[in-house]
Write an enzyme that holds these catalytic residues in place. Structure first.
Site, PDB file in Angstrom:
ATOM      1  N   VAL A 113     -92.591  99.737  66.966  1.00 14.20           N
ATOM      2  CA  VAL A 113     -92.665 100.707  65.872  1.00 14.20           C
ATOM      3  C   VAL A 113     -92.748 102.148  66.384  1.00 14.20           C
ATOM      4  O   VAL A 113     -92.869 103.088  65.598  1.00 14.20           O
ATOM      5  CB  VAL A 113     -93.878 100.442  64.943  1.00 14.20           C
ATOM      6  N   GLU A 114     -92.716 102.322  67.705  1.00 13.03           N
ATOM      7  CA  GLU A 114     -92.760 103.671  68.246  1.00 13.03           C
ATOM      8  C   GLU A 114     -91.448 103.988  68.979  1.00 13.03           C
ATOM      9  O   GLU A 114     -90.468 104.312  68.340  1.00 13.03           O
ATOM     10  CB  GLU A 114     -94.015 103.852  69.106  1.00 13.03           C
ATOM     11  N   MET A 115     -91.431 103.822  70.320  1.00 13.91           N
ATOM     12  CA  MET A 115     -90.210 104.194  71.036  1.00 13.91           C
ATOM     13  C   MET A 115     -89.326 102.986  71.363  1.00 13.91           C
ATOM     14  O   MET A 115     -88.173 103.158  71.749  1.00 13.91           O
ATOM     15  CB  MET A 115     -90.589 104.983  72.291  1.00 13.91           C
TER      16      MET A 115
END
Ligand SMILES: [Cu+2]
Lengths: 337, 104
Positions: A134-136
């Site tokens: 859900v980030e990078m």
């Protein structure tokens, strides 16, 4: 020690108690509210200019994410108090993370990283968001390959970590080094502590007295960084179990790390779920008994202290004096090629 | 009177030969002392001298324990069961550390 009798140890206890009483004076020392000059760094990753330069490029470089759209700075943005102004973090393709992006100001001084404290060093922390879907959402082996294909980075890594090459380890170390340079600057409150009576308003002074007195806010928001690194359940009523996820220890149920209050005026919304928009509201939740006072494992420190609206406003006036001048920083616009 | 003294002496002798008590005071979010040498069977008495709750737990191989939420003014006793190095932390304040060196 072999035949240490019960009386013997009780005597020792007496000595301990005596020492504690004499050190009570030191407790009043106002210097505990001032940031130490030196930032701690691990032995195997001392801070050097070359490491800061490299770490800064990596921190702001979107090529560290799978689709080249998100960098560390997306969620920890210097323009937004090193946070992102969102209730919850937003990663690649607009994916929403489960928690509020914490500021990285003074995180170098913290023993545990993340809201639940699952990382024990900044080096360990740095690689988390890079890989989180859900980030990078970036595979680390893939990232090592990608950076090895960029001549400019090969040179910077060689300067920063001679002979070590571009590895997961050196990527983490460089980012952690840059993060260690993100520290709070002198705020009006610091000038006040150093003796400038006019640095903050009379209301802010009253607010500080409430903060350390009736409000007992410094039970947790203690020391220069306004956090003692402790973990508590504030009874927000959301489904996130917090530190309990690491291990089913009763006192970790729904517990999250006490955040710093340095530059707190810049980092709304507040709390691990980003559910609180203003400092007035945050002060009321912490100081007047939590949102759901019957929550399981509610921290005993969350109790109704009967702060009035006026007192809450004074505390917020004080909190505003913790905002320092923006840190001097040149954000890179051109990246290694 | 003689009898009382005898009982007292006997009980002191008993404690001397079998176990000792070690008092650990939790004050200002610190364990005092932060290092203890103990023997198997010794009792560690945690005394919370702060105005708020503490905890003490160990995940060490030789001795795992967790005293749970410890209120202000409350004493909690933990008996050292096995030889080894016991690393104790407070679950609420992870900056609090105590090492207990337990010998046979
Ligand atoms: Cu504690």
């Amino acid at each position: 020690m072999k035949y240490f009798s019960r009386f013997g140890t009780i005597l020792t206890g007496g000595v301990v108690a005596a020492i504690l009483t004499t050190s009570a004076v030191a407790k009043e020392d106002m210097n505990k509210w001032l940031r130490p000059e030196n930032v701690p760094a691990p032995k195997d990753n001392q801070i050097t200019p070359e490491r800061i330069t490299l770490g800064k490029f990596l921190y702001f470089d979107t090529r560290l994410s799978r689709d080249n759209t998100v960098s560390c700075a997306t969620c920890h943005n210097p323009e937004l108090g090193w946070s992102d102004g969102q209730p919850k973090a937003i990663g690649i393709e607009g994916r929403q993370g489960p928690r509020n992006s914490p500021t990285i100001i003074n995180t170098a001084y913290q023993r545990h990283q993340f809201w639940d404290g699952r990382a024990k060093s900044l080096e360990e922390q740095a690689l988390g968001p890079i890989q989180a879907d859900v980030e990078m959402d970036m595979d680390l082996d893939e990232l090592v390959k990608r950076l090895n294909g960029i001549k400019g980075y090969k040179e910077l890594f060689e300067k920063a970590y001679p002979g070590e090459g571009i590895t997961k380890d050196t990527i983490a170390k460089a980012i952690a080094t840059f993060e260690r340079t993100v520290v709070s600057t002198e705020a009006p409150f610091d000038r006040y502590i150093k003796g400038d009576e006019n640095a903050i308003s009379e209301n802010a002074k009253k607010g500080f007295a409430l903060f350390t007195g009736k409000g007992k806010c410094n039970n947790c928001h203690d020391g220069f960084n306004f956090t003692d690194g402790s973990f508590h359940n504030l009874g927000l009523g959301d489904s996130d179990i917090g530190r309990y996820k690491l291990k089913k220890r009763a006192s970790w149920f729904h517990a999250f790390k006490t955040p710093t209050l340095r530059d707190v005026t810049k980092t709304a919304p507040y709390f691990h779920d980003g559910s609180i928009k203003t400092l007035e509201e945050a002060t009321a939740v912490c100081g007047n008994g939590g949102r759901f006072p019957n929550s399981k494992n509610l921290s005993p420190l969350i109790e109704d202290r009967g702060l009035t609206q006026e007192e809450i406003r004074l505390i917020v006036d004080f909190l505003a004096t913790l905002e320092g001048e923006p840190m001097k920083l040149e954000i890179p616009t051109k990246f290694p090629q | 009177m003689k009898k009382i003294i005898f009982i007292l002496a006997a009980s002191i002798l008993a404690t001397v030969s079998y176990s000792a008590d070690h008092i650990v005071v939790q004050k200002d979010k610190t364990f005092h002392p932060n290092y203890i040498k103990a023997k198997v069977g010794d009792r560690i008495i945690f005394k919370n001298d702060d105005g708020f709750a503490h905890n003490a737990f160990s995940d060490s191989e030789s001795d795992e324990f967790d005293i749970g939420m410890q209120k202000p003014g409350q004493d909690v006793v933990v008996v050292m069961k096995n030889p080894g190095k016991v690393e104790v932390e407070c679950a609420i304040h992870p900056n609090m550390h105590l090492t207990i060196d337990v010998q046979k």
